[in-house]
Scaffold this active site. Structure first.
Site, short mmCIF file in Angstrom:
data_model
loop_
_atom_site.label_atom_id
_atom_site.label_comp_id
_atom_site.label_asym_id
_atom_site.label_seq_id
_atom_site.Cartn_x
_atom_site.Cartn_y
_atom_site.Cartn_z
N GLY A 1 -5.26 6.49 -0.26
CA GLY A 1 -4.33 5.37 -0.29
C GLY A 1 -4.69 4.36 -1.35
N ALA A 2 -3.67 3.66 -1.82
CA ALA A 2 -3.86 2.55 -2.75
C ALA A 2 -3.40 1.29 -2.05
CB ALA A 2 -3.05 2.76 -4.02
N SER B 1 0.83 -1.20 0.00
CA SER B 1 0.00 0.00 0.00
C SER B 1 0.87 1.24 0.00
CB SER B 1 -0.93 0.01 1.22
OG SER B 1 -0.17 0.12 2.41
N ASP B 2 0.24 2.33 -0.30
CA ASP B 2 0.87 3.64 -0.17
C ASP B 2 -0.22 4.65 0.11
OD1 ASP B 2 3.43 5.15 -0.32
OD2 ASP B 2 2.28 6.31 -1.78
N GLN B 3 0.17 5.73 0.77
CA GLN B 3 -0.82 6.73 1.16
C GLN B 3 -0.22 8.11 1.11
OE1 GLN B 3 -2.05 6.75 5.35
NE2 GLN B 3 -4.15 6.94 4.65
#
Length: 177
Positions: A93-94, A57-59
């Site tokens: 986020g993804a 994930s990333d945000q």
């Protein structure tokens, strides 16, 4: 992550992707977090030897339409935190799930909006002293007990604001199994 695994009935192992996130630039926030989450997956997938479901994930934080990543220093963190008195930051986020056995990969986007109560200079300084301000997008970590008491409410859920929506992770896992 272990709490999330327990709640969903999975056992998670945490790995660091060791990528240079700052070298990845996109103007569109959704595209940026998606590309970074996928870059993390690409780096980690080659390290996994047993069949597994890989979650990355990333945000970022969006403030007045602009991306706010991790502050570069305490001064920028202080500026970010003070600004949340007038405008509420949003997290974007993804999350990417990959079945390492089949190669199937899916992703999704999670959003939340955080409504802070006014933060005093003292509270801001205490949060910065914890080190969490420089490790979190937008200069804050909602997990910090100091800030937790100054959150009025969160649209989109606490877990989403933390960067990993239980609902989204479960949905993505179900899609790759």
């Amino acid at each position: 992550m272990n709490e999330l695994g327990n709640e969903l009935g999975f056992v998670f192992e945490t790995m660091s992707p060791d990528i240079d996130e700052k070298s990845i630039r996109k103007d569109d926030p959704e595209e940026l977090v998606t590309v970074i989450a996928n870059a993390k997956a690409n780096t980690l997938i080659i390290k996994i030897r047993e069949p597994a479901i890989l979650i990355t994930s990333d945000q970022v934080v969006i403030f007045e339409g602009k991306i706010r990543e991790k502050p570069v220093n305490e001064e920028e963190a202080r500026k970010f935190l003070k600004s949340y008195a007038s405008t509420h930051p949003e997290t974007l986020g993804a999350v990417v799930a990959v079945n390492t056995k089949t190669g199937k990969r899916v992703g999704g986007i999670q959003k939340s909006k955080i409504y802070f109560k006014p933060l005093t200079d003292e509270i801001i300084s205490e949060h910065i002293k914890t080190g969490m301000a420089l490790r979190g997008a937008g200069g804050f970590s909602i997990q910090d007990p100091i800030l937790k008491n100054f959150i009025d409410h969160i649209d989109g859920g606490f877990d989403s604001a933390m960067g990993l929506s239980k609902e989204l992770v479960k949905k993505l896992i179900d899609e790759v199994i």
